[in-house]
Design a protein around this motif. Structure first.
Motif, PDB file in Angstrom:
ATOM      1  N   GLN A  82       0.882  -1.172   0.000  1.00  0.00           N
ATOM      2  CA  GLN A  82       0.000   0.000   0.000  1.00  0.00           C
ATOM      3  C   GLN A  82       0.912   1.213   0.000  1.00  0.00           C
ATOM      4  O   GLN A  82       1.936   1.209   0.696  1.00  0.00           O
ATOM      5  CB  GLN A  82      -0.891   0.043   1.264  1.00  0.00           C
ATOM      6  CG  GLN A  82      -1.949  -1.043   1.307  1.00  0.00           C
ATOM      7  CD  GLN A  82      -3.054  -0.844   0.288  1.00  0.00           C
ATOM      8  OE1 GLN A  82      -3.554   0.259   0.086  1.00  0.00           O
ATOM      9  NE2 GLN A  82      -3.428  -1.931  -0.388  1.00  0.00           N
ATOM     10  N   ASP A  83       0.544   2.243  -0.746  1.00  0.00           N
ATOM     11  CA  ASP A  83       1.402   3.426  -0.776  1.00  0.00           C
ATOM     12  C   ASP A  83       0.571   4.701  -0.884  1.00  0.00           C
ATOM     13  O   ASP A  83      -0.668   4.655  -0.852  1.00  0.00           O
ATOM     14  CB  ASP A  83       2.447   3.319  -1.890  1.00  0.00           C
ATOM     15  CG  ASP A  83       1.830   3.195  -3.274  1.00  0.00           C
ATOM     16  OD1 ASP A  83       0.690   3.694  -3.474  1.00  0.00           O
ATOM     17  OD2 ASP A  83       2.478   2.630  -4.163  1.00  0.00           O
ATOM     18  N   GLY A  84       1.270   5.800  -0.981  1.00  0.00           N
ATOM     19  CA  GLY A  84       0.586   7.088  -1.027  1.00  0.00           C
ATOM     20  C   GLY A  84      -0.369   7.228  -2.197  1.00  0.00           C
ATOM     21  O   GLY A  84      -1.408   7.896  -2.090  1.00  0.00           O
ATOM     22  N   ASP A  86      -2.257   4.964  -3.409  1.00  0.00           N
ATOM     23  CA  ASP A  86      -3.528   4.340  -3.023  1.00  0.00           C
ATOM     24  C   ASP A  86      -4.360   5.275  -2.166  1.00  0.00           C
ATOM     25  O   ASP A  86      -5.578   5.338  -2.281  1.00  0.00           O
ATOM     26  CB  ASP A  86      -3.261   3.047  -2.247  1.00  0.00           C
ATOM     27  CG  ASP A  86      -2.540   2.025  -3.102  1.00  0.00           C
ATOM     28  OD1 ASP A  86      -3.075   1.649  -4.137  1.00  0.00           O
ATOM     29  OD2 ASP A  86      -1.418   1.645  -2.739  1.00  0.00           O
ATOM     30  N   ILE A  87      -3.662   5.985  -1.291  1.00  0.00           N
ATOM     31  CA  ILE A  87      -4.366   6.934  -0.427  1.00  0.00           C
ATOM     32  C   ILE A  87      -4.966   8.053  -1.265  1.00  0.00           C
ATOM     33  O   ILE A  87      -6.144   8.383  -1.143  1.00  0.00           O
ATOM     34  CB  ILE A  87      -3.391   7.495   0.640  1.00  0.00           C
ATOM     35  CG1 ILE A  87      -2.866   6.356   1.523  1.00  0.00           C
ATOM     36  CG2 ILE A  87      -4.059   8.593   1.453  1.00  0.00           C
ATOM     37  CD1 ILE A  87      -1.738   6.754   2.463  1.00  0.00           C
ATOM     38  N   ALA A  88      -4.143   8.613  -2.148  1.00  0.00           N
ATOM     39  CA  ALA A  88      -4.607   9.738  -2.969  1.00  0.00           C
ATOM     40  C   ALA A  88      -5.736   9.354  -3.907  1.00  0.00           C
ATOM     41  O   ALA A  88      -6.637  10.153  -4.182  1.00  0.00           O
ATOM     42  CB  ALA A  88      -3.430  10.312  -3.762  1.00  0.00           C
ATOM     43  N   ALA A  96     -11.948   4.173   7.982  1.00  0.00           N
ATOM     44  CA  ALA A  96     -12.463   5.365   8.646  1.00  0.00           C
ATOM     45  C   ALA A  96     -11.314   6.310   9.000  1.00  0.00           C
ATOM     46  O   ALA A  96     -10.549   6.060   9.932  1.00  0.00           O
ATOM     47  CB  ALA A  96     -13.227   4.975   9.906  1.00  0.00           C
ATOM     48  N   THR A  97     -11.181   7.361   8.202  1.00  0.00           N
ATOM     49  CA  THR A  97     -10.264   8.466   8.460  1.00  0.00           C
ATOM     50  C   THR A  97      -8.784   8.125   8.299  1.00  0.00           C
ATOM     51  O   THR A  97      -8.074   8.783   7.530  1.00  0.00           O
ATOM     52  CB  THR A  97     -10.505   9.069   9.868  1.00  0.00           C
ATOM     53  OG1 THR A  97     -11.879   9.475   9.941  1.00  0.00           O
ATOM     54  CG2 THR A  97      -9.622  10.277  10.099  1.00  0.00           C
ATOM     55  N   LEU A  98      -8.297   7.143   9.016  1.00  0.00           N
ATOM     56  CA  LEU A  98      -6.875   6.790   8.934  1.00  0.00           C
ATOM     57  C   LEU A  98      -6.524   6.193   7.569  1.00  0.00           C
ATOM     58  O   LEU A  98      -7.339   5.511   6.960  1.00  0.00           O
ATOM     59  CB  LEU A  98      -6.545   5.793  10.041  1.00  0.00           C
ATOM     60  CG  LEU A  98      -5.152   5.162  10.032  1.00  0.00           C
ATOM     61  CD1 LEU A  98      -4.574   5.134  11.449  1.00  0.00           C
ATOM     62  CD2 LEU A  98      -5.206   3.743   9.473  1.00  0.00           C
ATOM     63  N   ARG A  99      -5.328   6.463   7.121  1.00  0.00           N
ATOM     64  CA  ARG A  99      -4.799   5.852   5.903  1.00  0.00           C
ATOM     65  C   ARG A  99      -3.415   5.290   6.223  1.00  0.00           C
ATOM     66  O   ARG A  99      -2.757   5.755   7.162  1.00  0.00           O
ATOM     67  CB  ARG A  99      -4.687   6.884   4.780  1.00  0.00           C
ATOM     68  CG  ARG A  99      -6.017   7.511   4.382  1.00  0.00           C
ATOM     69  CD  ARG A  99      -6.952   6.519   3.683  1.00  0.00           C
ATOM     70  NE  ARG A  99      -8.213   7.138   3.284  1.00  0.00           N
ATOM     71  CZ  ARG A  99      -9.306   7.178   4.053  1.00  0.00           C
ATOM     72  NH1 ARG A  99      -9.297   6.651   5.267  1.00  0.00           N
ATOM     73  NH2 ARG A  99     -10.406   7.747   3.610  1.00  0.00           N
ATOM     74  N   TYR A 100      -2.955   4.317   5.410  1.00  0.00           N
ATOM     75  CA  TYR A 100      -1.684   3.684   5.758  1.00  0.00           C
ATOM     76  C   TYR A 100      -0.908   3.224   4.537  1.00  0.00           C
ATOM     77  O   TYR A 100      -1.446   3.134   3.438  1.00  0.00           O
ATOM     78  CB  TYR A 100      -1.928   2.491   6.692  1.00  0.00           C
ATOM     79  CG  TYR A 100      -2.430   1.251   5.985  1.00  0.00           C
ATOM     80  CD1 TYR A 100      -3.718   1.182   5.471  1.00  0.00           C
ATOM     81  CD2 TYR A 100      -1.593   0.148   5.826  1.00  0.00           C
ATOM     82  CE1 TYR A 100      -4.174   0.048   4.819  1.00  0.00           C
ATOM     83  CE2 TYR A 100      -2.045  -0.999   5.178  1.00  0.00           C
ATOM     84  CZ  TYR A 100      -3.336  -1.043   4.675  1.00  0.00           C
ATOM     85  OH  TYR A 100      -3.772  -2.158   4.022  1.00  0.00           O
ATOM     86  N   THR A 101       0.347   2.959   4.769  1.00  0.00           N
ATOM     87  CA  THR A 101       1.219   2.362   3.756  1.00  0.00           C
ATOM     88  C   THR A 101       1.737   1.052   4.332  1.00  0.00           C
ATOM     89  O   THR A 101       1.726   0.846   5.545  1.00  0.00           O
ATOM     90  CB  THR A 101       2.403   3.281   3.426  1.00  0.00           C
ATOM     91  OG1 THR A 101       3.210   3.431   4.606  1.00  0.00           O
ATOM     92  CG2 THR A 101       1.929   4.653   2.957  1.00  0.00           C
TER      93      THR A 101
END
Lengths: 319, 319, 319, 319
Positions: A82-84, A86-88, A96-101
């Motif tokens: 998982q990387d940035g 994916d978040i973007a 819920a709210t939190l995102r991760y790599t």
């Protein structure tokens, strides 16, 4: 077969016999020379810390490492799970709210700064303490795995900066380090090497290759390193471990044409001394040269991969 | 959205704002709370070593680990590249005398005893110190990789044995650890928690699952752990890091329905405090209970996988 | 920017617009030009089989492959999970009578003989049929995965042996293959290229490198290959797929300085034509030269890795 | 040891002796029963194609596959090396105009729809044609690798839909398929089974588990499958290969308590018949039931992983 050095399998057999520690700590021992390290030594080593400076002796684990792929020894492969991006892109919007790599790596366990386990080398069908080939199968090592020292790679570290001692930035290709070099270097540095020590031997080769911008034949090619006589320095002193800044500890080509890596047989298989390879000692060595203190607390814990016969390590030298 | 706890995203935003350290050590800082650890602290921590006992806090890295495969998080895969069978069958007879074994592993970097990097968690498109999502792409983390602390994960360790403090072998499922629990436990243990400390919080859950013979839903299921108020204990004290013996540091289900893992946002993203997870504190805790000493030298160096957002670690607690 | 060829991004945009098939088979199409292949064509192609000779067009998947490690593209890594040594040493004696071997591989999916998925290439934020970047995240491709053709890579294969046509063992480095070369080669070979065909274009480069004993810069270096004008041959003819014996289909350096691999944009992104790369056509080409028959049944099924954007393939040309 | 079935190792030895093909095609043969497939048969099989319908018999390769991790057999691991997030975030802006995605997979080669190589099974230290355990070491199989059939897995496919024949959606757990079942099913279907055929045997178990939403103990647990007597049907008919829709071809528990997977010893080790496992025959079987045609062109090329002892395969049944 006798080589120009006059050394051959007979030399290796003689030294092996002389320094063999099989059975010394019991028929079921799997620790070898790390047995020499006592709790008192750990206390004393810890109290060597005076300035609070920490040196990491690990190379970066990435695709620019020193491996060339021979025998399956490829450089580390790092992959992102998982990387940035994916978040973007909203791929984690179910959270819920939190995102991760997140990430993973395929690591050949001896592809960079490492420990050899006592299960890493065999001679005549036996590894340290006489265990046979059936003790390391495709499921891993049943005996002598590096995980045995998961809480034992702590003690007094001593740097022997052979390159500086010889007034060079790096030893010449295939320049051997003999017992007398080790003794003279220790004496000049004003440091003793004794029971239970983790001895770091610097040739300067690692830095030389790094400066050149290419590892070249660092992995397996001609190299400066320990000669067979080094066993006469290390074994009687009862050291726990020896590490170098080279690929394979020993001078290459080896002195013995009929034995590849003879010191591994003498010191690791027979004496049970752990060997560390590709340790990056540059910053530490510069610091030691500056303050004149060549001893320190060494903490070099292996990974705990069950049954592993070697391990990447990020050794910590604390002064 | 307000949960029974009365806590929600607003609570998280408020605490995040209160404890945010972005810019505190410069706009380009990537170390976070590890900055609190001074060289003097390293010296002092080293001198805590009195008995020379070393505790490895790492779980074994193998297929019996706590992962269940969700989101690509599989347990470690260990493969042999050369083994005893090859030696016995003659597959290495091209080598002169010496024989060897070799291995590799595929490791999800946060699949067992681990460090979270500051690049591991994002909130609102930002990780610690305000770096954006473009800073972690498929090539790895350009900022806040765990490799930044390759020589900084050394200092004073303090164990807060919450389970023992509460007179239990393990906290109940979903039992929260509040700020006052932490303070009371420290007081009862006769230990202080201060600037630059690496604080280990034991719930007993890891051991409970190990004893049961099955990890069950250890990875991601309901669990005891730190409540949001724990930030009021750790952040003002300027700790360097907090580790637990649980999968995810925090009490699960979280107190906030609209925020998954809120303490990660407050403490890791905003305060820059490193989090360790799945640290096996059993033997250490038993020893501390026996000698009454809950402080020690902690050395927990990450692997140096370039751009990694987490790392397996074999933490060494040295008393 | 205009290059010596007079071709640049404008050329690419113009051809892309001319040959774009987005929406042609529906707004949610993910098959592209494979749509041209009808069941009647599969029957007809099957009936091309006259001699029962089967040609495998796959390179070996091993560490001697053409990859150099750039951008994570390493050669295949093959590991044994169980082998003969385990059997001989008794490591499987818990099994009743039967013994077995087992293995695994880490495969970069486009590291050798392969299919590009329609999800493999983007231009201006879009892949074939207009899908955006959010459709390929770290979990894989949600659209245009190569698995879409798991039962569609079957049809009439046609070999255009450009090297033989030009009277060479291999085209020169950076020698372009223009539309007129393709047409003239087909005419000389007495074969037509039409709707739904899988066209194999041979440059001879793969064999040249194999003969030389080193892949050199095969992966990404200067190479013979298709020029932009090749799109004027393939697109109007409604071919299903085009494969070459080179790393990247196209002539390298590309004709356009401001566009890397322009034909990928025109043919794969816009026309939806599948591209095969590193197909080993040597034995097939020799056979075709001998019997004068350049058409055959082609069966080239991809692996079914969910969400994959490319696949290793062992294409079968059956004459 | 005699089991309730009255079958034991003696049964296996007798059948093994009866059907052994070692030496039949030469002392150095590595093809086994695939030798039965002639070029004429390939032509005839191709001409069986009448409707141009293609069936992929492969399961998806992903983390939801049937493996449970035992003995290192994990489900496929798919990782992205480049994805849409990288494109969107600018991580590929060093490229001129074109953008791309890329991926890799760690595949246990027999973790899903697969071919067993003749190197996969040993009995009494020997695999097919008498090769010893030293022929499969950690570097892979030197003999009998699945790559030997890289251009030979093409011929006449015949489906024996045992479940439908018995009027069931799926056979009962541990229901055996005897020689007479196979013969009766073929007769009822109006199809013959003969030399060089690739025979697909459907139990319905795969579909049953898929419908249930969980693989359960599909991998290695009790299952319907071929009984030892099936060898009396297949071996005298000189079939090339046999595939099932189950994990392990054979009825489980096996009829022989003292031999695990006895049919593997008789048919694969001795007769040299290739075995395919976990082939998804559902859509094909429905189609055959509808049009009454149970024969087709089968093209099932393995990957070309050098030295591999099995291979994932995407079999193509073309009617």
């Amino acid at each position: 077969m006798t080589t120009p050095s006059g050394k051959n399998i007979d030399t290796v057999l003689e030294k092996s016999s002389q320094y063999r520690n099989w059975g010394k700590w019991g028929a079921d021992d799997e620790l070898g020379s790390i047995n020499y390290v006592t709790e008192e030594m750990v206390v004393a080593a810890s109290h060597l810390v005076r300035r609070g400076k920490v040196f990491s002796l690990a190379l970066p684990l990435d695709s620019n490492g020193p491996m060339n792929g021979s025998y399956g020894r490829i450089n580390p492969v790092h992959v992102m799970l998982q990387d940035g991006g994916d978040i973007a892109s909203g791929a984690q919007d179910h959270l819920a709210t939190l995102r991760y790599t997140d990430d993973a790596a395929y690591l050949v366990l001896q592809s960079s700064t490492q420990w050899d386990a006592l299960a890493h080398i065999y001679h005549d069908g036996k590894m340290y303490n006489g265990y046979g080939t059936e003790q390391v199968h495709s499921g891993g090592a049943l005996k002598n795995s590096i995980t045995n020292i998961k809480d034992r790679a702590v003690g007094r570290g001593v740097l022997l900066d052979i390159a500086r001692f010889k007034g060079k930035s790096a030893l010449a290709t295939s320049e051997p380090i003999e017992a007398e070099d080790l003794a003279a270097c220790a004496e000049k540095q004003g440091v003793t090497v004794g029971e239970g020590d983790f001895v770091l031997v610097r040739t300067g080769q690692l830095e030389e290759r790094r400066q050149s911008g290419s590892w070249g034949d660092f992995a397996g090619g001609p190299a400066p390193g320990l000669a067979i006589s080094a066993s006469d320095f290390f074994c009687p002193r009862h050291v726990a471990a020896v590490a170098t800044d080279t690929w394979g500890t020993e001078v290459l080509p080896n002195e013995t044409e009929d034995v590849f890596q003879p010191l591994h047989i003498i010191m690791l298989v027979n004496a049970g001394i752990y060997l560390g390879e590709m340790w990056d000692m540059e910053a530490l060595a510069a610091d030691c040269a500056q303050d004149g203190v060549y001893e320190f607390l060494l903490v070099a814990p292996p990974l705990t991969v069950t049954g592993s016969v070697g391990s990447p390590v990020n050794p910590q030298a604390i002064k």
